[in-house]
Design a protein around this motif. Structure first.
Motif, PDB file in Angstrom:
ATOM      1  N   LEU A  48       5.067   1.059   1.281  1.00 24.77           N
ATOM      2  CA  LEU A  48       3.958   0.738   1.853  1.00 24.77           C
ATOM      3  C   LEU A  48       2.699   0.537   1.299  1.00 24.77           C
ATOM      4  O   LEU A  48       1.991  -0.640   1.600  1.00 24.77           O
ATOM      5  CB  LEU A  48       3.459   1.665   3.062  1.00 24.77           C
ATOM      6  N   MET A  49       2.623   0.923   0.212  1.00 26.45           N
ATOM      7  CA  MET A  49       1.511   0.582  -1.062  1.00 26.45           C
ATOM      8  C   MET A  49       2.024  -0.408  -2.031  1.00 26.45           C
ATOM      9  O   MET A  49       1.087  -1.548  -1.877  1.00 26.45           O
ATOM     10  CB  MET A  49       1.490   1.836  -2.078  1.00 26.45           C
ATOM     11  N   LEU A  73      -0.792  -0.100   2.670  1.00 24.51           N
ATOM     12  CA  LEU A  73      -1.649   1.180   2.313  1.00 24.51           C
ATOM     13  C   LEU A  73      -2.228   0.851   0.974  1.00 24.51           C
ATOM     14  O   LEU A  73      -1.523   0.138   0.084  1.00 24.51           O
ATOM     15  CB  LEU A  73      -0.719   2.368   2.045  1.00 24.51           C
ATOM     16  N   GLU A  74      -3.444   1.125   0.802  1.00 27.99           N
ATOM     17  CA  GLU A  74      -4.199   1.097  -0.370  1.00 27.99           C
ATOM     18  C   GLU A  74      -3.348   1.670  -1.408  1.00 27.99           C
ATOM     19  O   GLU A  74      -2.793   2.965  -1.209  1.00 27.99           O
ATOM     20  CB  GLU A  74      -5.635   1.524  -0.501  1.00 27.99           C
ATOM     21  N   HIS A  75      -3.401   1.351  -2.700  1.00 30.05           N
ATOM     22  CA  HIS A  75      -2.571   2.112  -3.810  1.00 30.05           C
ATOM     23  C   HIS A  75      -3.310   3.275  -4.322  1.00 30.05           C
ATOM     24  O   HIS A  75      -4.722   3.296  -4.436  1.00 30.05           O
ATOM     25  CB  HIS A  75      -2.512   1.217  -5.062  1.00 30.05           C
ATOM     26  N   PRO A 107       7.063   6.989   9.258  1.00 28.97           N
ATOM     27  CA  PRO A 107       5.785   6.329   8.679  1.00 28.97           C
ATOM     28  C   PRO A 107       5.540   4.834   9.316  1.00 28.97           C
ATOM     29  O   PRO A 107       4.608   4.350   9.843  1.00 28.97           O
ATOM     30  CB  PRO A 107       6.152   5.855   7.276  1.00 28.97           C
ATOM     31  N   PHE A 108       6.845   4.440  10.172  1.00 26.50           N
ATOM     32  CA  PHE A 108       6.668   3.265  11.079  1.00 26.50           C
ATOM     33  C   PHE A 108       5.823   3.531  12.189  1.00 26.50           C
ATOM     34  O   PHE A 108       5.175   2.543  12.668  1.00 26.50           O
ATOM     35  CB  PHE A 108       8.216   2.743  11.162  1.00 26.50           C
ATOM     36  N   LEU A 109       6.343   4.764  12.675  1.00 23.30           N
ATOM     37  CA  LEU A 109       5.643   5.131  13.951  1.00 23.30           C
ATOM     38  C   LEU A 109       4.285   5.378  13.690  1.00 23.30           C
ATOM     39  O   LEU A 109       3.381   4.985  14.664  1.00 23.30           O
ATOM     40  CB  LEU A 109       6.313   6.335  14.656  1.00 23.30           C
ATOM     41  N   THR A 134      -4.907   0.219   5.126  1.00 24.57           N
ATOM     42  CA  THR A 134      -5.540   1.590   5.556  1.00 24.57           C
ATOM     43  C   THR A 134      -5.503   2.650   4.103  1.00 24.57           C
ATOM     44  O   THR A 134      -4.767   2.259   3.355  1.00 24.57           O
ATOM     45  CB  THR A 134      -5.120   2.379   6.671  1.00 24.57           C
ATOM     46  N   THR A 135      -6.321   3.622   4.098  1.00 27.99           N
ATOM     47  CA  THR A 135      -6.192   4.412   3.027  1.00 27.99           C
ATOM     48  C   THR A 135      -4.893   5.467   3.407  1.00 27.99           C
ATOM     49  O   THR A 135      -4.406   5.782   4.248  1.00 27.99           O
ATOM     50  CB  THR A 135      -7.593   5.312   3.020  1.00 27.99           C
TER      51      THR A 135
END
Length: 129
Positions: A38-39, A44-46, A91-93, A104-105
């Motif tokens: 996701l990063m 997601l922010e890295h 994570p998908f949910l 997002t963070t």
């Protein structure tokens, strides 16, 4: 799950072995790989996610570098008893049901994952009763 598989199919298998549910470490690694993906894609922010061996080396002490990783370890413990397939869905949910932004963070995403885990557990309990 083996009860749901056709007996003729099971009979043709050379080896039948029960593997059980993923361990806490396996769950951590599953979640970690999902979060890193996701990063990579920008959802997601890295941010740094420690390996279990790094957390152990740091004595599982919390600081700015380990805080999110320790939260992920806590989520892994809460997720014990879930199947690998369900773990990959968490994570998908979390993103679909509990976040309103595309980026997002990690900290906010971990909170959303916790909500998703609780939702999956409640639904599982309802199906069993």
């Amino acid at each position: 799950m083996t009860e749901a598989i056709d007996l003729a199919f099971v009979d043709r298998a050379d080896i039948k072995q029960y593997l059980g549910y993923p361990s806490e470490v396996a769950i951590y690694n599953i979640y970690s790989s999902c979060l890193k993906e996701l990063m990579r894609t920008g959802i997601l922010e890295h941010e740094e996610i420690c390996d279990i061996s790094q957390l152990k080396l740091f004595g599982y002490t919390e600081d700015s570098n380990t805080k999110n990783s320790l939260k992920l370890l806590e989520l892994s413990r809460v997720s014990e008893g879930l199947t690998g397939r369900t773990l990959r869905k968490i994570p998908f949910l979390a993103h679909a049901l509990h976040l309103s932004t595309d980026n997002t963070t990690l900290s906010k995403f971990l909170k959303a994952m916790h909500s998703a885990i609780l939702k999956v557990r409640r639904e599982s309990e309802l199906q069993q009763s």
